[in-house]
Design an enzyme around this catalytic site. Sequence first.
Site, PDB file in Angstrom:
ATOM      1  N   ASP A  97       0.939  -1.334  -0.360  1.00 50.67           N
ATOM      2  CA  ASP A  97       0.120  -0.511  -0.007  1.00 50.67           C
ATOM      3  C   ASP A  97       1.031   1.359  -0.236  1.00 50.67           C
ATOM      4  OD1 ASP A  97      -3.054   1.070   0.322  1.00 50.67           O
ATOM      5  OD2 ASP A  97      -1.576   1.329   2.128  1.00 50.67           O
ATOM      6  N   THR A 115      -2.510   5.200  -4.741  1.00 47.65           N
ATOM      7  CA  THR A 115      -2.017   6.304  -3.854  1.00 47.65           C
ATOM      8  C   THR A 115       0.134   5.358  -4.451  1.00 47.65           C
ATOM      9  OG1 THR A 115      -1.790   3.913  -2.468  1.00 47.65           O
ATOM     10  CG2 THR A 115      -2.853   5.831  -1.432  1.00 47.65           C
ATOM     11  N   ASP A 152      -9.010  -0.347   1.236  1.00 48.07           N
ATOM     12  CA  ASP A 152      -9.119   0.467   0.062  1.00 48.07           C
ATOM     13  C   ASP A 152      -9.989   0.064  -0.790  1.00 48.07           C
ATOM     14  OD1 ASP A 152      -6.855   1.418   0.730  1.00 48.07           O
ATOM     15  OD2 ASP A 152      -5.385  -0.029  -1.230  1.00 48.07           O
TER      16      ASP A 152
END
Length: 542
Positions: free
Chosen positions: A74, A107, A405
């Site tokens: 992530d 991201t 997410d």
Amino acid sequence: MSSFPGTIAFDEYGRPFIILRDQDKQKRLTGIDALKSHILAARQIANTIRTSLGPKGLDKMMVSPDGEVTVTNDGATILKMMDVEHEIAKLLVQLSQSQDDEIGDGTTGVVVLAGALLEQAGALLDRGIHPIRIADGFELACHTAVKHLDKIAELFPVSSENKEPLIKVAMTTLGSKIINKCHRQMAEIAVNAVLAVADLEHKDVNFELIKVEGKVGGRLEDTVLVKGVVIDKTMSHPQMPKELKDVKIAILTCPFEPPKPKTKHKLDVASVEDYKLLRQYEQDKFKEIVNLVKNAGTTLAICQWGFDDEANHLLLQQQLPAVRWVGGPEIELIAIATGGRIVPRFEELSPEKLGKAGLVRELVFGTTKDRMLVIEECSNSRAVTILVRGGNQMLVAEAKRSLHDALCVIRSLIQEPRVVYGGGAAEIACSLAVAAQADHLASLEQYAYRAFAEALESIPLALAENSGLSAIHVLGEVKAKQSSSGDPALGIDCMATGNINMRDQHVIESLRSKRQQLLLATQLVKMILKIDDVRKPNVPER
């Protein structure tokens, strides 16, 4: 006294000049050197995170100063845990964080795109183009790309009856995560959780009603969605009942203990009689408190604070099950779910302030007999909890991040039900549109347009590299096919299925997420290109 940060001196002709304080102790970068330094720092960050992009992207292991290990791909988490010194690198960390706060997904992509834009800006600076012209050109190119995104975006059906399209989008999000071996199950859990709390009429999702709780042990496949609240607590006494039906819950933020005098005075117990009187007072107070709770009709007391063995024993005697040390966020969620009021004083407790639940039961896990409490069939049935299981703490934490997410992407689709195709398809389509627009420009901005188009290709290139494909060949092939057919659904075949049509592969991404990536990355790059003077104290290296 003047607050001027320097001294006025005079040369041999009596002309005044200013000596700025601590100039010898300051490190200063100006002009092209400063811009090159910024671009180098941003490229290093982008190259570090680039390898974790896409379904075949690699994970990063982050070790904190305490020795705590985190394994994740992530982008926001990786950057947040990186110990970066350079100021521009810190801006990229904030960029990733703002994408996470606003959208929750993309991201990694936003940082890779920003790094690619700055790399292209470096090449344009070498050709002698002014940084302001580059920044303005990038901004115009971004508007062209966003307009093209709107043009190729497709309407997306969002309904609680047909969940399959939403599940496919959630599977695209989870496909790049560590939990992709059971991503169909995880996608279904995420979709069901969001739809349980969503207001489809007003296109709103209240995330506060979704709680993600983790428990080490079991397999990822044991992850479940509970229509209610799960708290990592047990009944305060082992002999209290483990299952309660048609429960009336008192939610208390006052401790089960006799009131203490709120003064500086002390109470001296000088004799046995004094001690007996004090003990009797405590017992009477305990009984009074328990009776206040019982008389309100309570069948389960949930307390934010602890209580001692005496109070615990008395609650058992009075057949009033209780749970202690329940944290503030859990207290609030229980209050929302059960429709109860949080009560700060026993005297204020009344029947209408009690929460209602159909079933309260204890879950027992594994050979260690770990226990958790589940409050189900609440009066406000919209509150849900996802209980994540996993072999170790690291896996549970990453599963929670991945589910977050997926939840965010589904929320974005409910708020704006339009999608584009993943696998780099949207970026290639925008790149072709921006490059075509550059041919119609007579001004210097055409160079920035072409550079922007090339930077957009960094996402599909990274996807192809991370999938072990020959990146340039694959990208060239997909670009040629998109250009000739005009189909914006052709992208990089990361899973080696032999099919580059993302529409057939159901690789779908939220338009809102993709648009935000373009806008945020361009905004940051424009800001960086306008910084040409950096001053900082010249701290000697240790």
